[in-house]
Design a protein around this motif. Structure first.
Motif, mmCIF file in Angstrom:
data_model
loop_
_atom_site.group_PDB
_atom_site.id
_atom_site.type_symbol
_atom_site.label_atom_id
_atom_site.label_comp_id
_atom_site.label_asym_id
_atom_site.label_seq_id
_atom_site.Cartn_x
_atom_site.Cartn_y
_atom_site.Cartn_z
ATOM 1 N N THR A 151 -34.941 -15.007 -82.816
ATOM 2 C CA THR A 151 -34.398 -15.070 -84.172
ATOM 3 C C THR A 151 -32.972 -14.525 -84.147
ATOM 4 O O THR A 151 -32.525 -13.928 -83.160
ATOM 5 N N LYS A 152 -32.244 -14.704 -85.247
ATOM 6 C CA LYS A 152 -30.859 -14.219 -85.299
ATOM 7 C C LYS A 152 -30.797 -12.712 -85.091
ATOM 8 O O LYS A 152 -29.915 -12.206 -84.387
ATOM 9 N N LYS A 153 -31.701 -11.967 -85.709
ATOM 10 C CA LYS A 153 -31.676 -10.510 -85.576
ATOM 11 C C LYS A 153 -32.090 -10.073 -84.176
ATOM 12 O O LYS A 153 -31.516 -9.133 -83.624
ATOM 13 N N GLU A 154 -33.080 -10.718 -83.594
ATOM 14 C CA GLU A 154 -33.474 -10.392 -82.220
ATOM 15 C C GLU A 154 -32.314 -10.637 -81.268
ATOM 16 O O GLU A 154 -32.047 -9.827 -80.371
ATOM 17 N N PHE A 155 -31.622 -11.745 -81.473
ATOM 18 C CA PHE A 155 -30.463 -12.073 -80.639
ATOM 19 C C PHE A 155 -29.383 -11.005 -80.791
ATOM 20 O O PHE A 155 -28.801 -10.540 -79.802
ATOM 21 N N ALA A 156 -29.101 -10.614 -82.041
ATOM 22 C CA ALA A 156 -28.056 -9.626 -82.303
ATOM 23 C C ALA A 156 -28.394 -8.281 -81.674
ATOM 24 O O ALA A 156 -27.529 -7.609 -81.104
ATOM 25 N N VAL A 157 -29.659 -7.871 -81.772
ATOM 26 C CA VAL A 157 -30.091 -6.601 -81.178
ATOM 27 C C VAL A 157 -29.960 -6.648 -79.660
ATOM 28 O O VAL A 157 -29.439 -5.717 -79.033
ATOM 29 N N LEU A 158 -30.420 -7.736 -79.048
ATOM 30 C CA LEU A 158 -30.327 -7.870 -77.601
ATOM 31 C C LEU A 158 -28.866 -7.876 -77.151
ATOM 32 O O LEU A 158 -28.514 -7.248 -76.136
ATOM 33 N N GLU A 159 -28.012 -8.537 -77.901
ATOM 34 C CA GLU A 159 -26.594 -8.577 -77.545
ATOM 35 C C GLU A 159 -25.987 -7.175 -77.552
ATOM 36 O O GLU A 159 -25.229 -6.802 -76.642
ATOM 37 N N VAL A 192 -39.719 -2.848 -85.533
ATOM 38 C CA VAL A 192 -40.466 -4.107 -85.571
ATOM 39 C C VAL A 192 -39.744 -5.183 -84.764
ATOM 40 O O VAL A 192 -40.360 -5.918 -83.982
ATOM 41 N N THR A 193 -38.426 -5.276 -84.939
ATOM 42 C CA THR A 193 -37.640 -6.263 -84.189
ATOM 43 C C THR A 193 -37.722 -5.990 -82.696
ATOM 44 O O THR A 193 -37.829 -6.917 -81.883
ATOM 45 N N MET A 194 -37.690 -4.719 -82.311
ATOM 46 C CA MET A 194 -37.768 -4.363 -80.900
ATOM 47 C C MET A 194 -39.118 -4.772 -80.311
ATOM 48 O O MET A 194 -39.202 -5.236 -79.169
ATOM 49 N N MET A 195 -40.185 -4.625 -81.081
ATOM 50 C CA MET A 195 -41.514 -5.012 -80.606
ATOM 51 C C MET A 195 -41.578 -6.507 -80.321
ATOM 52 O O MET A 195 -42.072 -6.932 -79.279
ATOM 53 N N THR A 196 -41.087 -7.313 -81.252
ATOM 54 C CA THR A 196 -41.134 -8.766 -81.063
ATOM 55 C C THR A 196 -40.184 -9.203 -79.948
ATOM 56 O O THR A 196 -40.492 -10.125 -79.180
ATOM 57 N N LEU A 197 -39.044 -8.529 -79.826
ATOM 58 C CA LEU A 197 -38.090 -8.857 -78.771
ATOM 59 C C LEU A 197 -38.687 -8.579 -77.400
ATOM 60 O O LEU A 197 -38.587 -9.404 -76.476
ATOM 61 N N ARG A 198 -39.333 -7.433 -77.245
ATOM 62 C CA ARG A 198 -39.970 -7.104 -75.966
ATOM 63 C C ARG A 198 -41.048 -8.121 -75.611
ATOM 64 O O ARG A 198 -41.177 -8.531 -74.451
ATOM 65 N N LYS A 199 -41.818 -8.534 -76.608
ATOM 66 C CA LYS A 199 -42.888 -9.498 -76.367
ATOM 67 C C LYS A 199 -42.316 -10.820 -75.871
ATOM 68 O O LYS A 199 -42.841 -11.434 -74.928
ATOM 69 N N LYS A 200 -41.211 -11.261 -76.486
ATOM 70 C CA LYS A 200 -40.624 -12.537 -76.095
ATOM 71 C C LYS A 200 -39.961 -12.467 -74.720
ATOM 72 O O LYS A 200 -39.988 -13.445 -73.955
ATOM 73 N N PRO A 204 -41.731 -7.795 -66.333
ATOM 74 C CA PRO A 204 -41.782 -6.370 -66.662
ATOM 75 C C PRO A 204 -40.822 -6.030 -67.802
ATOM 76 O O PRO A 204 -39.788 -6.673 -67.960
ATOM 77 N N GLN A 205 -41.185 -5.023 -68.592
ATOM 78 C CA GLN A 205 -40.370 -4.635 -69.732
ATOM 79 C C GLN A 205 -39.017 -4.103 -69.267
ATOM 80 O O GLN A 205 -38.931 -3.346 -68.299
ATOM 81 N N VAL A 206 -37.961 -4.534 -69.951
ATOM 82 C CA VAL A 206 -36.610 -4.099 -69.572
ATOM 83 C C VAL A 206 -35.951 -3.227 -70.640
ATOM 84 O O VAL A 206 -34.912 -2.624 -70.381
ATOM 85 N N ILE A 207 -36.558 -3.172 -71.834
ATOM 86 C CA ILE A 207 -35.994 -2.344 -72.896
ATOM 87 C C ILE A 207 -36.752 -1.022 -72.941
ATOM 88 O O ILE A 207 -37.961 -0.998 -73.144
ATOM 89 N N GLU A 208 -36.028 0.048 -72.732
ATOM 90 C CA GLU A 208 -36.634 1.377 -72.685
ATOM 91 C C GLU A 208 -36.368 2.130 -73.980
ATOM 92 O O GLU A 208 -35.250 2.114 -74.499
ATOM 93 N N THR A 209 -37.410 2.784 -74.517
ATOM 94 C CA THR A 209 -37.243 3.662 -75.675
ATOM 95 C C THR A 209 -36.916 5.064 -75.186
ATOM 96 O O THR A 209 -37.626 5.625 -74.352
ATOM 97 N N VAL A 210 -35.842 5.622 -75.691
ATOM 98 C CA VAL A 210 -35.475 7.002 -75.385
ATOM 99 C C VAL A 210 -35.838 7.830 -76.611
ATOM 100 O O VAL A 210 -35.144 7.764 -77.627
ATOM 101 N N PRO A 211 -36.958 8.554 -76.582
ATOM 102 C CA PRO A 211 -37.474 9.248 -77.772
ATOM 103 C C PRO A 211 -36.415 10.102 -78.465
ATOM 104 O O PRO A 211 -35.718 10.893 -77.822
ATOM 105 N N GLY A 212 -36.308 9.901 -79.771
ATOM 106 C CA GLY A 212 -35.388 10.675 -80.575
ATOM 107 C C GLY A 212 -33.926 10.292 -80.425
ATOM 108 O O GLY A 212 -33.052 10.883 -81.065
#
Length: 217
Positions: A151-159, A192-200, A204-212
């Motif tokens: 989606t446009k937002k998923e693309f923007a976040v990944l960019e 929510v966008t990050m969840m759908t982006l990771r799924k697509k 192996p997962q390439v987006i890492e969450t850095v807590p806080g």
């Protein structure tokens, strides 16, 4: 990319904003020079699409003030006149680019993207990291040669994550770059966008969450 469109012809301003949003940009609109100066006082824009003939504060004066403030925003001036003298005058005010009306929208998009690349440290037009290839101009994302529809937002976040080149990007920065000023800062839309982006993007997962702190790729 965060863009401000400053145009007093409301139909044209809204049409430009809608078109740029379809290109996965976060776009705000001001219908006069005063509104433009107000928004730029608290929002850092990558690119400002600025009409010259504006009410309240003329576009030329808006440009002068932004340049005097040493803004990092790149300014693309729009005008009804395409005469060479007018272009020279507009660029002399400190604008980074100049486009005469009427214009072809795909050219406007290309110029905005080019200026956006110049508002930050230089990066190649096509971004590659972790097996992911992102082409902003073609709105194309591939992972290991497999095309991924976003989606446009998923693309923007990944960019934004790819432009950070491994640095952590906070939720606040993602909201600022991928959404506009009307977004609720307390929303969970980034998560929510990050969840759908990771799924697509798949394993192996390439987006890492850095807590806080935020996210990194």
């Amino acid at each position: 990319m965060r863009v401000l469109v400053v145009e007093d012809e409301r139909v044209l301003a809204d049409a430009i904003a809608t078109g740029l949003r379809r290109e996965a940009m976060a776009v705000d609109v001001a219908y006069d020079g005063g509104g433009a100066l107000e928004r730029t006082s608290y929002i850092d824009y990558d690119v400002i699409v600025l009409d010259r003939d504006l009410p309240v504060v003329h576009g030329d004066e808006v440009c002068r003030r932004l340049v005097a403030q040493r803004t990092a925003s790149r300014i693309l001036m729009l005008t009804a006149s395409g005469d060479v003298d007018d272009k020279v005058e507009g660029l002399g005010l400190g604008a980074d680019d100049y486009l005469a009306k009427p214009f072809v929208f795909v050219e406007l998009v290309a110029r905005v993207r080019a200026l956006g690349r110049r508002s930050a440290p230089a990066l190649p037009p096509v971004l590659e990291r972790g097996g992911i290839r992102l082409d902003p101009g073609k709105r194309l994302v591939e992972r290991d040669g497999r095309e991924i529809n976003l989606t446009k937002k998923e693309f923007a976040v990944l960019e934004e994550l790819m432009r950070a080149e491994g640095a952590v990007v906070s939720q606040e920065d993602l909201l600022d770059k991928a959404w506009d000023e009307n977004i609720d800062p307390f929303t969970n839309v980034v998560r929510v966008t990050m969840m759908t982006l990771r799924k697509k993007l798949g394993d192996p997962q390439v987006i890492e969450t850095v807590p806080g702190v935020g996210y990194k790729l």
